[in-house]
Write a protein that holds these residues in place. Structure first.
Motif, PDB file in Angstrom:
ATOM      1  N   PHE A  74      41.022  36.951  52.537  1.00 58.71           N
ATOM      2  CA  PHE A  74      42.195  36.463  51.812  1.00 58.71           C
ATOM      3  C   PHE A  74      42.459  37.382  50.626  1.00 58.71           C
ATOM      4  N   PHE A  75      43.751  37.817  50.480  1.00 56.26           N
ATOM      5  CA  PHE A  75      44.132  38.738  49.406  1.00 56.26           C
ATOM      6  C   PHE A  75      45.363  38.192  48.688  1.00 56.26           C
ATOM      7  N   ILE A  76      45.368  38.343  47.366  1.00 57.97           N
ATOM      8  CA  ILE A  76      46.575  38.102  46.577  1.00 57.97           C
ATOM      9  C   ILE A  76      47.270  39.442  46.405  1.00 57.97           C
ATOM     10  N   ILE A  77      48.548  39.503  46.808  1.00 57.70           N
ATOM     11  CA  ILE A  77      49.308  40.751  46.808  1.00 57.70           C
ATOM     12  C   ILE A  77      50.087  40.891  45.507  1.00 57.70           C
ATOM     13  N   ASN A  78      49.937  42.059  44.880  1.00 57.01           N
ATOM     14  CA  ASN A  78      50.760  42.413  43.722  1.00 57.01           C
ATOM     15  C   ASN A  78      51.455  43.725  44.060  1.00 57.01           C
ATOM     16  N   THR A  79      52.761  43.687  44.160  1.00 55.34           N
ATOM     17  CA  THR A  79      53.509  44.882  44.578  1.00 55.34           C
ATOM     18  C   THR A  79      54.429  45.338  43.455  1.00 55.34           C
ATOM     19  N   LYS A  80      54.508  46.657  43.280  1.00 56.78           N
ATOM     20  CA  LYS A  80      55.349  47.248  42.232  1.00 56.78           C
ATOM     21  C   LYS A  80      56.146  48.399  42.842  1.00 56.78           C
ATOM     22  N   LEU A  92      44.113  61.609  39.098  1.00 58.49           N
ATOM     23  CA  LEU A  92      44.685  60.314  39.452  1.00 58.49           C
ATOM     24  C   LEU A  92      43.864  59.615  40.536  1.00 58.49           C
ATOM     25  N   GLN A  93      43.349  60.394  41.499  1.00 57.52           N
ATOM     26  CA  GLN A  93      42.542  59.800  42.553  1.00 57.52           C
ATOM     27  C   GLN A  93      41.261  59.208  41.985  1.00 57.52           C
ATOM     28  N   THR A  94      40.683  59.897  41.014  1.00 55.01           N
ATOM     29  CA  THR A  94      39.476  59.378  40.366  1.00 55.01           C
ATOM     30  C   THR A  94      39.758  58.050  39.663  1.00 55.01           C
ATOM     31  N   ILE A  95      40.938  57.994  39.012  1.00 56.28           N
ATOM     32  CA  ILE A  95      41.300  56.762  38.305  1.00 56.28           C
ATOM     33  C   ILE A  95      41.477  55.605  39.287  1.00 56.28           C
ATOM     34  N   ILE A  96      42.246  55.839  40.356  1.00 57.14           N
ATOM     35  CA  ILE A  96      42.505  54.724  41.279  1.00 57.14           C
ATOM     36  C   ILE A  96      41.258  54.370  42.089  1.00 57.14           C
ATOM     37  N   ASP A  97      40.383  55.364  42.328  1.00 55.73           N
ATOM     38  CA  ASP A  97      39.151  55.052  43.051  1.00 55.73           C
ATOM     39  C   ASP A  97      38.209  54.203  42.209  1.00 55.73           C
ATOM     40  N   SER A  98      38.317  54.338  40.885  1.00 51.01           N
ATOM     41  CA  SER A  98      37.460  53.540  40.004  1.00 51.01           C
ATOM     42  C   SER A  98      37.961  52.104  39.869  1.00 51.01           C
ATOM     43  N   TRP A  99      39.162  51.821  40.347  1.00 52.02           N
ATOM     44  CA  TRP A  99      39.699  50.467  40.272  1.00 52.02           C
ATOM     45  C   TRP A  99      39.022  49.599  41.317  1.00 52.02           C
ATOM     46  N   GLN A 100      38.582  48.420  40.901  1.00 48.40           N
ATOM     47  CA  GLN A 100      37.776  47.576  41.786  1.00 48.40           C
ATOM     48  C   GLN A 100      38.604  46.916  42.895  1.00 48.40           C
ATOM     49  N   HIS A 101      39.903  46.807  42.675  1.00 45.93           N
ATOM     50  CA  HIS A 101      40.755  46.204  43.691  1.00 45.93           C
ATOM     51  C   HIS A 101      41.284  47.275  44.644  1.00 45.93           C
ATOM     52  N   ALA A 102      41.586  46.850  45.870  1.00 50.65           N
ATOM     53  CA  ALA A 102      42.145  47.777  46.862  1.00 50.65           C
ATOM     54  C   ALA A 102      43.578  48.142  46.483  1.00 50.65           C
ATOM     55  N   LEU A 103      43.869  49.459  46.488  1.00 48.15           N
ATOM     56  CA  LEU A 103      45.198  49.966  46.158  1.00 48.15           C
ATOM     57  C   LEU A 103      45.722  50.792  47.320  1.00 48.15           C
ATOM     58  N   THR A 140      44.004  41.902  45.670  1.00 49.79           N
ATOM     59  CA  THR A 140      42.876  41.238  45.007  1.00 49.79           C
ATOM     60  C   THR A 140      42.175  40.351  46.030  1.00 49.79           C
ATOM     61  N   ASP A 141      40.908  40.688  46.313  1.00 48.72           N
ATOM     62  CA  ASP A 141      40.156  39.970  47.335  1.00 48.72           C
ATOM     63  C   ASP A 141      39.699  38.617  46.772  1.00 48.72           C
ATOM     64  N   VAL A 142      40.227  37.552  47.342  1.00 48.60           N
ATOM     65  CA  VAL A 142      39.847  36.197  46.923  1.00 48.60           C
ATOM     66  C   VAL A 142      39.154  35.469  48.073  1.00 48.60           C
ATOM     67  N   SER A 143      38.557  36.245  48.972  1.00 45.57           N
ATOM     68  CA  SER A 143      37.925  35.639  50.151  1.00 45.57           C
ATOM     69  C   SER A 143      36.761  34.735  49.742  1.00 45.57           C
ATOM     70  N   SER A 144      35.875  35.219  48.835  1.00 48.59           N
ATOM     71  CA  SER A 144      34.717  34.411  48.422  1.00 48.59           C
ATOM     72  C   SER A 144      35.168  33.162  47.679  1.00 48.59           C
ATOM     73  N   PHE A 145      36.167  33.318  46.850  1.00 48.77           N
ATOM     74  CA  PHE A 145      36.697  32.148  46.144  1.00 48.77           C
ATOM     75  C   PHE A 145      37.279  31.151  47.128  1.00 48.77           C
ATOM     76  N   ASN A 146      37.973  31.665  48.130  1.00 47.20           N
ATOM     77  CA  ASN A 146      38.576  30.784  49.124  1.00 47.20           C
ATOM     78  C   ASN A 146      37.506  30.066  49.931  1.00 47.20           C
ATOM     79  N   GLU A 147      36.413  30.804  50.247  1.00 41.52           N
ATOM     80  CA  GLU A 147      35.312  30.181  50.985  1.00 41.52           C
ATOM     81  C   GLU A 147      34.691  29.061  50.155  1.00 41.52           C
ATOM     82  N   GLN A 148      34.492  29.365  48.866  1.00 38.80           N
ATOM     83  CA  GLN A 148      33.921  28.333  47.993  1.00 38.80           C
ATOM     84  C   GLN A 148      34.856  27.121  47.917  1.00 38.80           C
ATOM     85  N   LEU A 149      36.148  27.418  47.825  1.00 38.87           N
ATOM     86  CA  LEU A 149      37.110  26.338  47.747  1.00 38.87           C
ATOM     87  C   LEU A 149      37.100  25.512  49.024  1.00 38.87           C
TER      88      LEU A 149
END
Length: 525
Positions: free
Chosen positions: A335-341, A268-279, A353-362
């Motif tokens: 800047f992060f978009i939070i998804n909680t379950k 399970l740790q391998t699976i979540i570590d492979s996820w590109q978003h912070a968990l 979900t890191d949206v810092s670069s998008f926010n900077e561009q915006l």
């Protein structure tokens, strides 16, 4: 009653002796008698009360006396001689040792051998023996009771009891019962003490340790201690052996389960570590688990566990689903978009979900949309947006600038020189304005400035300062030739807390008046 019955048994022994020996004292010779007493001679050897014997036989046919002061030895006497030369003969019999005391007690009372009138109707009672039963008659008179025991066909043994004797016998019975109960109680107490010391204390000790085992179901290393070598000790050894087998089995099963769980954890740790978003997994305000993406942003989870209450993580731990939050790290905003379950037992899985670069561009796009690309001052949209956020109706001033004959500059020197003229003018405004002043290009050669000032005179002074600075400005054309520039200024001082729209309209009117008067002037009201 028990004592009386024992005495009756003694009297019935006398009767059995009479019947068995076929005693006939009246017709017996001295040779057939056990003892012969002459009242005129000394009878000390027999130790018999001769006077009592004589007085008794004068009234009754028989006399029953104790011999030799032996409580077990008695003689039954009768008169065998003449009245002139009386002799008294008797047959000796022995009473059972158990009954001797009771028999002696009754003889001390009134015992008579009497015939009984058959016409008398007396109540009867029954005395039960092991092999038969005997009836006897009773007659109560005052405080005395007469007992009639059948002796021969026409002769009864009459025993007179004082009821005080009955009370004495009853008291004696109670004492005997009390002694018996006391001894029984002592025996039971000793038995209980012995039982408690040998058995019950061991059972209690074992029971207490079993309760300890029950209260620690996951600790199979516990054992029951018992020093007894009896059946209880054997039982304890058997229980300990069973606990040992259970412990061995549990360790084996636990080891296999832990290995399987560790494998699943790693998977399970391998699976979540492979996820590109912070968990991260949280329990209330405690971070339980994070992945590699989280560690790259915030560092190791172990380093943060002790600081989870800090302001850095407060927005993260309390964010709602689909909420965008801002966290500053090393003076850089993220800047992060939070998804909680929700998970089990009040735990939650949070995806960042890191949206810092998008926010900077915006923000860059928004900034560009609000700035004039030539002068880098606020454009009309930027000024209006800024005024919506920061304009207040307190005392301040507004200046409108319009470059005089700017079209002539473009026609004479070309648009590139015209652009340079606009840049030069914006620099004059920027260099001579205060940090709190807001400067913007409305369009073409028109500019606006919002100033903080206390009086109309201050605003007039500022307008003239900007006008003279522009007038003194030296510019160059395409061939290096010099030329100058002037500006018309319309200003208004906010005295009554008016709105921006009303101030702008008044300033625009004053600007028109300055142009009408010949340009290179400032009109402020």
């Amino acid at each position: 009653m028990w004592a009386r019955n024992e005495a009756f048994r003694a009297f019935y022994m006398l009767k059995e002796f009479w019947d068995e020996k076929k005693v006939d004292l009246k017709n017996s010779t001295t040779a057939h008698l056990d003892v012969v007493i002459d009242s005129k001679q000394s009878n000390e050897a027999m130790d018999i009360d001769t006077d009592l014997l004589v007085s008794t036989l004068q009234k009754e046919p028989f006399a029953l006396l104790n011999v030799h002061n032996d409580t077990r030895k008695y003689a039954l006497f009768t008169l065998i001689g003449s009245a002139q030369a009386p002799l008294y003969g008797g047959k000796i019999f022995f009473v059972d040792e158990v009954l001797a005391k009771r028999f002696s007690e009754f003889l001390q009372g009134s015992v008579q051998f009497v015939p009984l009138d058959a016409s008398l109707s007396l109540p009867s009672s029954t005395l039960f023996f092991e092999d038969r039963e005997q009836r006897y008659l009773t007659h109560k008179s005052g405080s005395f009771t007469d007992i009639y025991i059948p002796f021969t066909a026409s002769l009864y043994v009459k025993v007179t009891f004082d009821r005080g004797i009955f009370a004495f016998m009853k008291e004696d019975l109670y004492k005997s019962m009390a002694y018996f109960i006391s001894i029984l109680a002592i025996i039971l107490a000793l038995f209980y003490v012995l039982l408690d010391r040998l058995v019950l204390s061991t059972i209690r000790h074992i029971s207490q340790q079993i309760q300890t085992l029950k209260s620690s179901p996951n600790n199979m290393s516990l054992r029951i201690t018992c020093k007894s070598n009896d059946e209880l000790g054997t039982m304890v050894l058997w229980i300990n052996a069973m606990l040992g087998e259970i412990e061995t089995y549990q360790k084996k099963e636990l080891g296999a389960k832990e290995a399987l769980l560790e494998e699943e954890r790693n998977f399970l740790q391998t699976i979540i570590d492979s996820w590109q978003h912070a968990l991260l997994v949280i329990d209330h305000e405690k971070i339980l688990k994070v992945n590699d993406a989280f560690k790259k942003i915030f560092g190791s989870a172990q380093e943060r566990l002790s600081t989870q209450q800090e302001a850095l993580f407060a927005p993260l731990l309390h964010a709602q689903n689909h909420e965008t939050i801002k966290i500053s790290l090393l003076e850089r905003p993220f800047f992060f978009i939070i998804n909680t379950k929700p998970l089990f037992q009040n735990k939650r899985l949070i995806t960042l979900t890191d949206v810092s670069s998008f926010n900077e561009q915006l923000q860059t796009l928004q900034k560009k949309a609000m700035l004039d690309p030539l002068t880098s001052l606020l454009n009309r949209s930027g000024i209006l947006t800024l005024l919506e956020e920061k304009f207040h109706s307190h005392v301040q001033g507004l200046l409108l600038f319009d470059l005089d004959h700017f079209k002539r500059v473009n026609d004479t020197y070309g648009h590139p020189i015209g652009d340079e003229v606009l840049k030069a003018f914006s620099n004059v405004l920027t260099l001579n304005a205060r940090g709190t002043d807001v400067i913007g290009r409305i369009g073409g050669e028109e500019f606006v400035m919002i100033l903080s000032c206390e009086t109309l005179e201050q605003l007039q002074h500022s307008a003239e300062k900007f006008r003279t600075k522009v007038e003194a400005l030296s510019l160059q054309g395409t061939q290096g030739e010099s030329f100058s520039l002037t500006v018309s200024i319309g200003g208004v001082f906010n005295k009554m807390g008016a709105t921006f729209e009303s101030l702008y309209e008044k300033a625009d009117q004053n600007l028109y008046e300055a142009k009408r008067k010949g340009r290179n002037q400032s009109v402020v009201s």
